[in-house]
Design a protein around this motif. Structure first.
Motif, mmCIF file in Angstrom:
data_model
loop_
_atom_site.group_PDB
_atom_site.id
_atom_site.type_symbol
_atom_site.label_atom_id
_atom_site.label_comp_id
_atom_site.label_asym_id
_atom_site.label_seq_id
_atom_site.Cartn_x
_atom_site.Cartn_y
_atom_site.Cartn_z
ATOM 1 N N SER A 110 0.864 -1.210 -0.100
ATOM 2 C CA SER A 110 0.350 -0.109 0.042
ATOM 3 C C SER A 110 1.297 1.137 -0.359
ATOM 4 O O SER A 110 0.477 2.482 -0.717
ATOM 5 C CB SER A 110 -1.308 -0.619 0.747
ATOM 6 N N GLN A 111 1.626 0.995 0.452
ATOM 7 C CA GLN A 111 3.281 2.049 0.535
ATOM 8 C C GLN A 111 3.725 2.493 -0.722
ATOM 9 O O GLN A 111 3.898 3.839 -1.157
ATOM 10 C CB GLN A 111 4.147 2.484 1.708
ATOM 11 N N GLU A 112 4.122 0.949 -1.522
ATOM 12 C CA GLU A 112 4.905 1.005 -2.976
ATOM 13 C C GLU A 112 4.087 1.351 -4.200
ATOM 14 O O GLU A 112 3.875 1.707 -4.894
ATOM 15 C CB GLU A 112 5.385 0.372 -3.222
ATOM 16 N N ALA A 113 2.723 0.980 -3.763
ATOM 17 C CA ALA A 113 1.855 0.814 -5.056
ATOM 18 C C ALA A 113 1.823 2.507 -5.351
ATOM 19 O O ALA A 113 0.731 3.421 -5.079
ATOM 20 C CB ALA A 113 0.489 -0.514 -4.454
ATOM 21 N N ASP A 114 0.874 2.934 -6.885
ATOM 22 C CA ASP A 114 1.091 3.791 -7.449
ATOM 23 C C ASP A 114 -0.001 3.993 -8.238
ATOM 24 O O ASP A 114 -0.077 2.612 -9.363
ATOM 25 C CB ASP A 114 2.085 4.337 -8.516
ATOM 26 N N ALA A 115 -1.308 4.168 -8.190
ATOM 27 C CA ALA A 115 -2.467 3.446 -8.347
ATOM 28 C C ALA A 115 -2.964 3.880 -10.104
ATOM 29 O O ALA A 115 -3.075 3.032 -10.548
ATOM 30 C CB ALA A 115 -3.620 4.636 -7.620
ATOM 31 N N LEU A 116 -1.801 4.902 -10.630
ATOM 32 C CA LEU A 116 -1.857 5.570 -12.073
ATOM 33 C C LEU A 116 -0.096 3.993 -12.752
ATOM 34 O O LEU A 116 -0.800 4.410 -14.027
ATOM 35 C CB LEU A 116 -1.647 6.436 -12.406
ATOM 36 N N SER A 117 -0.022 3.295 -11.888
ATOM 37 C CA SER A 117 0.734 2.407 -12.555
ATOM 38 C C SER A 117 0.567 1.019 -13.283
ATOM 39 O O SER A 117 1.171 0.732 -14.514
ATOM 40 C CB SER A 117 1.879 2.193 -11.982
ATOM 41 N N GLU A 122 7.713 -4.056 -13.278
ATOM 42 C CA GLU A 122 7.892 -3.951 -11.940
ATOM 43 C C GLU A 122 7.189 -4.278 -10.982
ATOM 44 O O GLU A 122 7.973 -4.322 -10.264
ATOM 45 C CB GLU A 122 8.709 -2.289 -11.961
ATOM 46 N N TYR A 123 5.909 -3.173 -11.202
ATOM 47 C CA TYR A 123 4.274 -3.600 -10.249
ATOM 48 C C TYR A 123 5.199 -5.303 -9.624
ATOM 49 O O TYR A 123 4.636 -6.155 -8.883
ATOM 50 C CB TYR A 123 3.669 -3.363 -10.661
ATOM 51 N N LEU A 124 4.592 -6.114 -10.743
ATOM 52 C CA LEU A 124 4.763 -7.444 -10.643
ATOM 53 C C LEU A 124 5.555 -7.831 -10.410
ATOM 54 O O LEU A 124 5.801 -9.436 -9.647
ATOM 55 C CB LEU A 124 4.359 -8.086 -12.122
ATOM 56 N N LEU A 125 7.099 -6.768 -10.825
ATOM 57 C CA LEU A 125 8.074 -7.579 -9.980
ATOM 58 C C LEU A 125 8.239 -7.686 -8.390
ATOM 59 O O LEU A 125 8.425 -8.529 -7.649
ATOM 60 C CB LEU A 125 9.169 -7.605 -10.202
ATOM 61 N N SER A 126 7.787 -6.597 -8.215
ATOM 62 C CA SER A 126 7.327 -5.460 -6.623
ATOM 63 C C SER A 126 6.484 -7.262 -6.095
ATOM 64 O O SER A 126 7.053 -7.390 -4.524
ATOM 65 C CB SER A 126 7.197 -4.650 -6.629
ATOM 66 N N LEU A 127 5.893 -7.887 -6.416
ATOM 67 C CA LEU A 127 4.381 -8.285 -5.947
ATOM 68 C C LEU A 127 5.278 -9.801 -5.593
ATOM 69 O O LEU A 127 5.501 -10.297 -4.463
ATOM 70 C CB LEU A 127 3.435 -8.751 -6.417
ATOM 71 N N VAL A 128 5.953 -10.455 -6.863
ATOM 72 C CA VAL A 128 6.835 -11.251 -6.552
ATOM 73 C C VAL A 128 7.657 -11.508 -5.610
ATOM 74 O O VAL A 128 7.798 -12.677 -5.147
ATOM 75 C CB VAL A 128 7.431 -11.822 -8.085
ATOM 76 N N GLN A 129 8.484 -10.576 -5.038
ATOM 77 C CA GLN A 129 9.531 -10.454 -4.579
ATOM 78 C C GLN A 129 8.679 -10.169 -2.823
ATOM 79 O O GLN A 129 9.654 -10.722 -2.207
ATOM 80 C CB GLN A 129 10.255 -9.397 -4.927
ATOM 81 N N GLN A 130 8.285 -9.472 -2.748
ATOM 82 C CA GLN A 130 7.496 -10.232 -1.558
ATOM 83 C C GLN A 130 7.350 -11.147 -1.221
ATOM 84 O O GLN A 130 6.521 -11.628 -0.010
ATOM 85 C CB GLN A 130 6.067 -8.592 -1.441
ATOM 86 N N LEU A 131 6.658 -11.823 -1.787
ATOM 87 C CA LEU A 131 6.229 -13.455 -1.469
ATOM 88 C C LEU A 131 7.342 -14.010 -0.392
ATOM 89 O O LEU A 131 8.631 -13.402 -0.455
ATOM 90 C CB LEU A 131 6.275 -14.577 -2.435
ATOM 91 N N THR A 132 7.261 -15.189 0.644
ATOM 92 C CA THR A 132 8.248 -15.527 1.031
ATOM 93 C C THR A 132 9.359 -15.716 -0.160
ATOM 94 O O THR A 132 9.222 -16.726 -0.687
ATOM 95 C CB THR A 132 8.200 -16.710 2.010
ATOM 96 N N PRO A 133 10.825 -16.635 0.697
ATOM 97 C CA PRO A 133 11.595 -17.314 0.311
ATOM 98 C C PRO A 133 11.447 -18.295 -0.648
ATOM 99 O O PRO A 133 11.658 -18.453 -1.604
ATOM 100 C CB PRO A 133 12.855 -17.002 0.651
ATOM 101 N N ALA A 134 10.481 -18.933 0.263
ATOM 102 C CA ALA A 134 10.233 -20.510 -0.684
ATOM 103 C C ALA A 134 9.226 -20.442 -1.319
ATOM 104 O O ALA A 134 9.493 -20.974 -2.699
ATOM 105 C CB ALA A 134 9.924 -20.833 0.769
ATOM 106 N N TYR A 135 8.183 -19.746 -0.967
ATOM 107 C CA TYR A 135 7.676 -19.106 -2.439
ATOM 108 C C TYR A 135 7.650 -18.887 -3.748
ATOM 109 O O TYR A 135 7.570 -19.141 -4.123
ATOM 110 C CB TYR A 135 6.124 -18.848 -1.425
#
Length: 191
Positions: A110-117, A122-135
């Protein structure tokens, strides 16, 4: 104005690297940096980790280049080394990772997401990077790089069932994060 450095043919660069020519190694590194970094970013949580994996991967490329078959394309060989390096890094770092719960990940988004993006790369990559390392590891190996659950289990030293379970949980977490983004954007527009 200075001329940009010329791009050497790949066979010439590889031959120079086999002779341990530092200039050839640097040029190969520069030529494939963007591609290699994109692979490494998918498997790591931060850019710093990705750079570490990338540099370790190129060190392996330079030390194992004699094993490369020039009759085969170079990029898939490089990608395989980078993926193997990333999984090695994960296995070494896994005991030190702490598991972020989903609420913490949602707060970060919620802090990083930009509604217009929208749903940019980059956004999808940031979502994947938020997964736990195993996931993240299982998701990337299966969904992006096309590994089977048997191959993933062997690569990561886990059971096939764990691989399938981690993939299902990764997909669910990504779905929830995307759902959260959608509801956040709808809430901003509705106000």
């Amino acid at each position: 104005m200075a001329n940009p450095p010329s791009i050497q043919a790949l066979p010439d660069l590889l031959a120079g690297c086999l002779r341990h020519n530092r200039r050839s190694q640097e040029m190969l590194y520069r030529q494939f940096y963007g591609y290699a970094m994109s692979v490494c970013l998918r498997y790591t949580q931060t850019r710093e980790e990705a750079v570490e994996v990338l540099n370790d991967g190129f060190l392996k490329v330079f030390t194992k280049l004699h094993q490369y078959d020039p009759a085969q394309p170079f990029k898939p060989w490089l990608r395989r080394i980078l993926i193997n390096t990333a999984t090695d890094y994960y296995r070494q770092a896994a005991p030190h990772y702490y598991q972020n719960d989903l609420h913490a990940a949602e707060h970060l988004m919620s802090q990083e997401a930009d509604a217009l993006s929208g749903l940019s790369h980059e956004y999808l990559l940031s979502l994947v990077q938020q997964l736990t390392p195993a996931y993240r590891m299982v998701f990337n190996l299966y969904a992006i790089d096309g590994y089977s659950h048997d191959e993933i289990a062997t690569q990561l030293g886990i059971s096939v069932g764990s691989s399938k379970s981690n993939l299902a949980r990764a997909r669910e977490n990504l779905r929830l994060l995307l759902q959260k983004k959608t509801s956040d954007e709808y809430g901003r527009v509705a106000r």
